[in-house]
Design a protein around this motif. Structure first.
Motif, short mmCIF file in Angstrom:
data_model
loop_
_atom_site.label_atom_id
_atom_site.label_comp_id
_atom_site.label_asym_id
_atom_site.label_seq_id
_atom_site.Cartn_x
_atom_site.Cartn_y
_atom_site.Cartn_z
N ARG A 215 0.80 -1.23 0.00
CA ARG A 215 0.00 0.00 0.00
C ARG A 215 0.83 1.27 0.00
O ARG A 215 0.29 2.35 -0.19
N GLU A 259 -5.29 -8.04 -3.72
CA GLU A 259 -4.93 -6.76 -3.11
C GLU A 259 -4.55 -5.75 -4.18
O GLU A 259 -4.93 -4.57 -4.09
N LEU A 263 -6.25 -2.15 -4.80
CA LEU A 263 -5.48 -0.92 -4.76
C LEU A 263 -5.66 -0.10 -6.03
O LEU A 263 -5.78 1.12 -5.98
N GLN A 266 -9.11 1.43 -5.93
CA GLN A 266 -9.15 2.52 -4.95
C GLN A 266 -8.48 3.77 -5.50
O GLN A 266 -9.02 4.87 -5.43
N GLU A 267 -7.30 3.61 -6.08
CA GLU A 267 -6.56 4.76 -6.56
C GLU A 267 -7.25 5.42 -7.76
O GLU A 267 -7.14 6.63 -7.95
N ARG A 384 -2.27 8.60 1.11
CA ARG A 384 -2.68 8.13 -0.23
C ARG A 384 -1.57 8.49 -1.22
O ARG A 384 -1.61 9.52 -1.87
#
Length: 462
Positions: A215, A259, A263, A266-267, A384
């Motif tokens: 992450r 994962e 990710l 999400q990004e 982030r």
């Protein structure tokens, strides 16, 4: 396809040595017996049936070992107790190491050099691979010893005497003539050693740290490199578990793929500049002004300063850095601390003020006590850091938070930033996101140990 009896014997011998897991046994058998197995000199799809049979045979050997009824305390358990007592006395006790006495001695010297900065051992006690084989076949275990603090026979005898005492105190029978010429022999020693098997918590412990690493891994090295790193890290992490092998690796690969998908998704939703975007922009501005500004470098502050020294340009006036442990603090909702240094050090306060000005210009809330031995503190924010997308182009106004922070012209300290944060959350302009993060070199288990020791010495803060 069944394997030949002599190959099955070799597998059982390696498993019963008790210090090699499933994956390690397979690798060792392939390395030592690839011709007897009928494998190609180079990996080939045609080898698959043989390798499948080898995997099954290794699994059977571990299952057979686990089914053996052993006493609650074995001689190997007693040996570990004795070795721990010797370590506490400054005598490096270990094994198996190397193939024979000469190789075991070479390992002892290497370990002594590696430990030099922490207080080198005064001597060593060790056994090698042939000692293990002899113990498996005939019983008894030989141990070599030596001194690092003197060259006389008496120096070696002192180590041997301490070893004999620790071994007897642990309940083992020692045969030794009291001279440096003869090795210690544990008479009647029955070799019983096996690695523990994984439980769900062990697998989850690795995944927690690995997920943190994924992450915050930036810049992204590519999926292929990530999966290669996964195999290397998992092999090291699970080296002490008997059942680590292809099945566990496949499970970890699937979890990693899931994962990565999460990710990326999400990004893709980060349509505004993030706090990390603004922080990176501030660091970029500092680099343009002659400050070596490095993000997420090294595991400790000492690492970060070393890398800053390497990255320093001839005209740089100073440096500002943060490292992997700082990232962990930030992603857990604590302050992100920035180290700074002037070139020369007497200019450090000027560099700190320049860093604060750059952060404020980009809407990043930070404060500093004014003491050059204390780091700059960036107010908590949702971590982030981009890996797969580019930051939204910077406008003259910066983020909405940054614009609000600059509206009054007052300095943007931690207290004011917290008040603004509360207001933004209350008015629905922001959503609080907590994202645990890390980097490939970061290891959660190590971080926990570092912090536990830090606190044990009465330290607090950062």
């Amino acid at each position: 396809m069944p394997l030949r009896p002599e190959l099955l014997d070799s597998i059982r011998r390696v498993v019963d040595e008790g210090d090699v897991n499933h994956a390690g046994v397979v690798a060792r058998i392939v390395d030592e017996h690839w011709q007897a197995l009928g494998l190609s000199a180079e990996p080939s799809p045609a080898d698959a049936p043989v390798l499948d049979a080898l995997e099954a045979a290794v699994a059977d050997a571990f299952a057979a070992q686990a089914a053996k009824a052993w006493p609650a305390v074995t001689d190997n358990d007693r040996l570990r107790v004795a070795f721990a007592a010797l370590q506490a006395q400054g005598i490096d006790a270990f094994g198996p190491a190397g193939w024979d006495t000469a190789e075991a001695q070479a390992v002892a010297v290497s370990r002594s050099l590696a430990l030099e900065g922490l207080g080198p051992p005064v001597g060593y006690v060790a056994f090698h691979r042939q000692d293990v084989w002899s113990a498996q076949e005939r019983g008894g275990l030989g141990l070599g010893f030596g001194s690092f603090v003197g060259d006389t026979p008496e120096d070696g005898v002192a180590v041997g005497r301490a070893a004999a005492t620790a071994l007897r105190d642990a309940g083992l029978t020692v045969v030794w003539d009291g001279t440096a010429r003869q090795r210690l022999v544990l008479a009647g020693f029955t070799w019983r050693a096996r690695l523990p098997r994984m439980v769900a918590a062990d697998l989850q412990d690795f995944l927690d740290g690995w997920t943190l690493a994924l992450r915050t891994l930036a810049p992204w090295p590519g999926d292929e490199a990530v999966f290669e790193d996964l195999e290397a890290q998992a092999s090291a992490w699970f080296a002490g578990f008997a059942d680590f092998g292809p099945a566990t690796l496949d499970r970890l690969r699937r979890a990693t793929a899931q994962e990565l998908d999460a990710l990326r998704a999400q990004e893709a939703g980060w349509r505004e500049r993030t706090a990390n975007d603004w922080l990176s922009a501030a660091f970029a501005a500092l680099r343009e002004r002659g400050v070596a500004a490095l993000e997420d470098v090294g595991v400790t502050l000492q690492d970060a300063w070393g890398l800053a020294g390497v990255a320093r340009r001839p005209d740089d006036r100073g440096a500002v850095v943060y490292h992997a442990e700082d990232v962990l603090d930030a992603c857990e909702g604590r302050l992100l601390h920035l180290g700074f240094l002037g070139f020369p050090p007497t200019a450090s306060a000027d560099v700190a003020r320049e860093v604060l000005a750059a952060l404020a210009a980009h809407g990043v809330a930070a404060s500093w006590s004014g003491e050059v031995h204390e780091r700059i503190a960036v107010a908590p924010f949702a971590w982030r850091k981009r890996r797969f997308t580019a930051a939204v182009p910077e406008s003259g106004q910066g983020s909405l938070f940054g614009a609000a922070a600059r509206a009054s012209g007052a300095p943007l300290g931690v207290e004011r930033a917290e008040a603004l944060r509360a207001r933004f959350l209350a008015e629905g302009h922001a959503e609080l996101v907590a994202a645990p993060v890390c980097v490939p070199r970061f290891e959660l288990r190590r971080s926990r140990r570092i912090r536990a020791v830090f606190e044990a010495y009465g330290e607090a803060g950062h």
